[in-house]
Design a protein around this motif. Sequence first.
Motif, PDB file in Angstrom:
ATOM      1  N   LEU A 135      -8.957  -2.256   0.060  1.00 47.10           N
ATOM      2  CA  LEU A 135      -7.411  -2.843  -0.165  1.00 47.10           C
ATOM      3  C   LEU A 135      -6.992  -3.344   1.206  1.00 47.10           C
ATOM      4  CD1 LEU A 135      -5.699  -0.317  -2.265  1.00 47.10           C
ATOM      5  CD2 LEU A 135      -6.724  -2.274  -2.989  1.00 47.10           C
ATOM      6  N   GLU A 136      -6.245  -4.421   1.158  1.00 44.43           N
ATOM      7  CA  GLU A 136      -5.637  -5.083   2.322  1.00 44.43           C
ATOM      8  C   GLU A 136      -4.547  -4.048   2.847  1.00 44.43           C
ATOM      9  OE1 GLU A 136      -4.896  -7.697   5.444  1.00 44.43           O
ATOM     10  OE2 GLU A 136      -6.217  -7.996   3.724  1.00 44.43           O
ATOM     11  N   LEU A 137      -4.897  -3.407   3.947  1.00 49.09           N
ATOM     12  CA  LEU A 137      -3.799  -2.313   4.583  1.00 49.09           C
ATOM     13  C   LEU A 137      -2.592  -3.098   5.063  1.00 49.09           C
ATOM     14  CD1 LEU A 137      -6.440   0.303   6.273  1.00 49.09           C
ATOM     15  CD2 LEU A 137      -5.548   0.155   3.890  1.00 49.09           C
ATOM     16  N   ARG A 157       6.035   4.401  -8.746  1.00 48.08           N
ATOM     17  CA  ARG A 157       5.197   4.186  -7.891  1.00 48.08           C
ATOM     18  C   ARG A 157       4.890   2.492  -7.768  1.00 48.08           C
ATOM     19  NH1 ARG A 157       0.384   7.952  -5.924  1.00 48.08           N
ATOM     20  NH2 ARG A 157       2.022   9.357  -5.062  1.00 48.08           N
ATOM     21  N   ASN A 194      -0.996   8.663 -10.547  1.00 49.75           N
ATOM     22  CA  ASN A 194      -0.369   7.664 -10.409  1.00 49.75           C
ATOM     23  C   ASN A 194      -0.036   7.135 -11.918  1.00 49.75           C
ATOM     24  OD1 ASN A 194      -0.592   7.168  -7.645  1.00 49.75           O
ATOM     25  ND2 ASN A 194      -2.532   6.473  -7.867  1.00 49.75           N
ATOM     26  N   GLY A 244       2.767   8.374  -1.929  1.00 42.99           N
ATOM     27  CA  GLY A 244       2.557   6.933  -2.289  1.00 42.99           C
ATOM     28  C   GLY A 244       2.308   5.937  -1.083  1.00 42.99           C
ATOM     29  N   SER A 245       2.266   6.630  -0.198  1.00 39.00           N
ATOM     30  CA  SER A 245       2.070   5.571   1.087  1.00 39.00           C
ATOM     31  C   SER A 245       0.651   5.310   1.172  1.00 39.00           C
ATOM     32  CB  SER A 245       2.545   6.389   2.578  1.00 39.00           C
ATOM     33  OG  SER A 245       1.850   7.620   2.471  1.00 39.00           O
ATOM     34  N   GLY A 246      -0.324   5.589   0.477  1.00 38.40           N
ATOM     35  CA  GLY A 246      -1.605   5.073   0.522  1.00 38.40           C
ATOM     36  C   GLY A 246      -2.562   6.146   1.651  1.00 38.40           C
ATOM     37  N   LYS A 247      -2.272   7.275   1.926  1.00 38.88           N
ATOM     38  CA  LYS A 247      -3.110   8.167   2.518  1.00 38.88           C
ATOM     39  C   LYS A 247      -4.501   8.134   2.352  1.00 38.88           C
ATOM     40  CE  LYS A 247      -0.495  11.899   1.641  1.00 38.88           C
ATOM     41  NZ  LYS A 247       0.659  10.894   0.965  1.00 38.88           N
ATOM     42  N   THR A 248      -4.790   7.911   0.946  1.00 41.41           N
ATOM     43  CA  THR A 248      -6.286   7.894   0.655  1.00 41.41           C
ATOM     44  C   THR A 248      -6.977   6.749   1.295  1.00 41.41           C
ATOM     45  OG1 THR A 248      -5.517   8.997  -1.440  1.00 41.41           O
ATOM     46  CG2 THR A 248      -7.920   8.345  -1.385  1.00 41.41           C
ATOM     47  N   GLU A 249      -6.287   5.626   1.139  1.00 40.75           N
ATOM     48  CA  GLU A 249      -6.948   4.333   1.893  1.00 40.75           C
ATOM     49  C   GLU A 249      -7.167   4.611   3.403  1.00 40.75           C
ATOM     50  OE1 GLU A 249      -7.714   2.283  -0.497  1.00 40.75           O
ATOM     51  OE2 GLU A 249      -6.844   3.233  -2.052  1.00 40.75           O
ATOM     52  N   PRO A 290       3.572   0.838   0.619  1.00 37.24           N
ATOM     53  CA  PRO A 290       3.065  -0.319   1.048  1.00 37.24           C
ATOM     54  C   PRO A 290       3.710  -1.266  -0.105  1.00 37.24           C
ATOM     55  CG  PRO A 290       1.196   0.769  -0.039  1.00 37.24           C
ATOM     56  CD  PRO A 290       2.213   1.764   0.046  1.00 37.24           C
ATOM     57  N   GLN A 321      -0.450   1.347   7.859  1.00 36.32           N
ATOM     58  CA  GLN A 321      -1.746   1.944   7.408  1.00 36.32           C
ATOM     59  C   GLN A 321      -2.885   1.328   8.310  1.00 36.32           C
ATOM     60  OE1 GLN A 321      -2.040   0.227   3.294  1.00 36.32           O
ATOM     61  NE2 GLN A 321      -1.916   2.325   2.419  1.00 36.32           N
ATOM     62  N   ARG A 361     -12.211   5.852  -7.305  1.00 40.29           N
ATOM     63  CA  ARG A 361     -11.542   4.898  -6.080  1.00 40.29           C
ATOM     64  C   ARG A 361     -12.680   5.145  -5.103  1.00 40.29           C
ATOM     65  NH1 ARG A 361      -5.336   6.959  -4.607  1.00 40.29           N
ATOM     66  NH2 ARG A 361      -5.708   5.536  -2.999  1.00 40.29           N
TER      67      ARG A 361
HETATM   68  P1  ADP Z   1      -0.769   9.136  -1.262  1.00 43.36           P
HETATM   69  O1  ADP Z   1      -2.256   9.664  -1.422  1.00 43.36           O
HETATM   70  O2  ADP Z   1      -0.220   8.725   0.046  1.00 43.36           O
HETATM   71  O3  ADP Z   1       0.349   9.395  -2.446  1.00 43.36           O
HETATM   72  P2  ADP Z   1      -2.438   6.846  -2.660  1.00 43.36           P
HETATM   73  O4  ADP Z   1      -3.613   6.666  -1.779  1.00 43.36           O
HETATM   74  O5  ADP Z   1      -2.787   7.647  -3.938  1.00 43.36           O
HETATM   75  O6  ADP Z   1      -1.156   7.325  -1.829  1.00 43.36           O
HETATM   76  O7  ADP Z   1      -1.776   5.497  -3.026  1.00 43.36           O
HETATM   77  C1  ADP Z   1      -0.806   5.181  -3.821  1.00 43.36           C
HETATM   78  C2  ADP Z   1      -1.085   3.913  -4.516  1.00 43.36           C
HETATM   79  O8  ADP Z   1      -0.743   2.634  -3.687  1.00 43.36           O
HETATM   80  C3  ADP Z   1      -2.345   3.903  -5.105  1.00 43.36           C
HETATM   81  O9  ADP Z   1      -2.227   3.302  -6.413  1.00 43.36           O
HETATM   82  C4  ADP Z   1      -3.121   2.803  -4.132  1.00 43.36           C
HETATM   83  O10 ADP Z   1      -4.142   2.341  -4.973  1.00 43.36           O
HETATM   84  C5  ADP Z   1      -2.012   1.947  -3.713  1.00 43.36           C
HETATM   85  N1  ADP Z   1      -2.158   1.413  -2.334  1.00 43.36           N
HETATM   86  C6  ADP Z   1      -2.350   2.249  -1.373  1.00 43.36           C
HETATM   87  N2  ADP Z   1      -2.368   1.427  -0.277  1.00 43.36           N
HETATM   88  C7  ADP Z   1      -2.308   0.085  -0.765  1.00 43.36           C
HETATM   89  C8  ADP Z   1      -2.266  -1.382   0.017  1.00 43.36           C
HETATM   90  N3  ADP Z   1      -2.653  -1.566   1.251  1.00 43.36           N
HETATM   91  N4  ADP Z   1      -2.068  -2.282  -1.119  1.00 43.36           N
HETATM   92  C9  ADP Z   1      -1.955  -2.076  -2.154  1.00 43.36           C
HETATM   93  N5  ADP Z   1      -2.030  -1.091  -2.718  1.00 43.36           N
HETATM   94  C10 ADP Z   1      -2.151   0.246  -2.137  1.00 43.36           C
END
Ligand code: ADP
Length: 719
Positions: free
Chosen positions: A185-187, A580, A540, A217-222, A371, A191, A254
């Motif tokens: 994804l575009e960070l 979310r 989610n 929901g901050s996108g830690k996985t990404e 994000p 991020q 993912r």
């Molecule tokens: P966390 O583990 O921090 O709770 P996730 O990594 O599960 O968060 O991400 C939460 C949601 O936000 C997911 O659906 C993910 O796809 C989305 N997301 C994360 N980073 C981005 C981004 N840069 N742009 C768009 N969507 C994003």
Amino acid sequence: MPAQNAQVLFPVNVDKPFDYEVPAGMELQPGEFVFAPIGKQFKLGVVFSLGAKGFDKELKFVAEKKPARALPPEMLNFISWTARYNCAPMGMVLRMVLSARKALDPSPEVTHFSPTGKPGLRITPARQLIMDKGGPFPARASEIAERASISAGVVRGFADIGGLRAEIRPVDGPFDIPDPDLSGLELSQSQKEGAAKLVEMVKRNQFATALLDGVTGSGKTEVYFEAAAQALRQNRQVLILVPEIALTQAGMKRFKARFGAEPAPWHSALGEAERRRVWREVAHGRAKLVVGARSALYLPFLNLGLIVVDEEHDTSFKQEEGVIYNARDMSVVRAKLSDASVILASATPSLESLVNARNGRYEHVVLPERPGAVTLPDIDLVDLKDHPPAKGDFISEPLIQSAKACLERGEQVMLYLNRRGYAPLIICRACGEKLKSPDTDSWLVEHRETGRAICHHTGFSMRMPKECPSCHSEDSLTSVGPGVERVAEEAGRHFPEAKIEILSSDTSGNPEKIRERMQRMEQGKIDILVGTQMVVKGHNFPGLTFVGVVDGDLSLVGGDPRAGERTFQTLVQVAGRAGRADKPGTALIQTHQPEHEALQALAMGDRERFIAAELGMRELLGLPPFGRLAAVIVSGPDQNKTQDLARKFTNLAPRAKGIEILGPSEPPIAKLRGRFRRRILVQADQSLDLSAYMAHWRSRIRPPSKYKVQIDIDPQSFM
Ligand code: ADP
Ligand code: ZN
């Protein structure tokens, strides 16, 4: 050349390796697998070290060397370390490592067939079916036969005349190779910054730990995907540890999206063939990306470069049976032994990790926002003194109103209660008897869906009785307190039109059903989801905008010093399910103690305040992370003898400065599966080597058979 000894560790309940003589002509290296005589048997063991021959003992000989890849040196070190730190027998740690012994043999083989397209063959109707319906090829005879509804004999016959090409392949195929350079994804800006720091850390190829501290929901996985990609580029293996129930299909997808390949999975429900395959591929360094529950940490990685512990605060990383260890803490040890990096990720990090991040031992990577335009949910408290639910009910008016508004907007509601079943207690109105488990000190829980009374500690279950087992009155048994089934029933009365479903580990008892239900929730096909802890982990639900917490009160039962922290973590995670997508979320928490520090901090969205108060208290009391804890659990079949043994053991405690011993005392579950239990709690100064102290103490007693003295370093459970 002087004869050598080999010190061989067996995967059984032993504290150390045993000495053997190496027969002339046998070349051994540490980590290699051998068979050696122990008692009357020949057993498989691992060469731990090699040393010069002793003089005074007649040693037995190593019998045979097994042609399998040796365990790498850091794996041997990790076994020793785990055993020493957790006061566990070394052999039992090795046994955890050897979790798929068939993996030491080459993969079994199987014949695959594919059409040759050779002209001039007689094509019978059955053979035509093979061509039309038997694919995709290449495939096994049995697969082709099933798809084409013919017998496997037809497949082989067709191969014999040249219509199909046969090819022998290993059953345990390789895993797809992940591609680190596909784009994700575009960070967002934060991020990107976080990912850059983590990538730098991985690049150094040295031991380092980072805390990835980002709101839900901050996108830690990404972000940690970027670090994983970097490790893969350096041709190192990556292990991602997740709480067991987070290993969902959605989660695997993912990975596929980011790396073009699904990772090798590892968890307790894997079949034998799959375990064997994963273990072997990991050991040979061919499985590059592994996602697993805690025990994946004991897979024999050849070249481990990064470990991610996702939801690092989660208690499921602690193994409570057999070898008692905490996979989060052992991850750091494992990484250190392999010059690897560790990322601990959480929206609600443990205080231990936060303190390490603040004093600079861990790198601190913070993701302060979600994000895009997504905001965190608004959290409010409902004081149950001011808003008591109707008699016999558990949902207060403010929750009902908020749920109603949410449903009217066409959005989804989640009601959270971490209690399975219908009611946690069954009591007789006539005589006051409470239904108890026969061999365990706990109440039976009523489950209406299945019509059973169940012990949640042992799984004991029986049909709900029609009469009281004690006074035999009929229809006198009543249900006390709420479980998810009861809350769902109550919600059904308030919202008769709504589609209401329950999500708990009981959900038809099978992971497939649970997954299905989660998917229906994701797709908006459920209006109100009533869930336990199950719903908290990393899911989610884009249409979910209101979360109602039925019981937000702190359960301080059992004297868990982390009760406040756990409550805070759970409620942040639960509330974090709301809002979310691009819809703002709200959460309401019902409580009898709205003044409590943890709940106040939640309502004000002030994590700092809670952490400061909690740390202040821990420091004052010398509790972790400012002091250390260990627990001793003494158990046995006779109550008095167990108590005597516990007292005797307590009296044997070595004297040492900075140690305080509390107990023995009766734990909340004083009897479990017919065994009586006593607990001793040990509190120590930070500077003390508590593992060494406990091991020394433990060596002073040999419990009689059937009695056990177990050590739990840094206990997480106080049952
Ligand atoms: P966390 O583990 O921090 O709770 P996730 O990594 O599960 O968060 O991400 C939460 C949601 O936000 C997911 O659906 C993910 O796809 C989305 N997301 C994360 N980073 C981005 C981004 N840069 N742009 C768009 N969507 C994003
Ligand atoms: Zn009765």
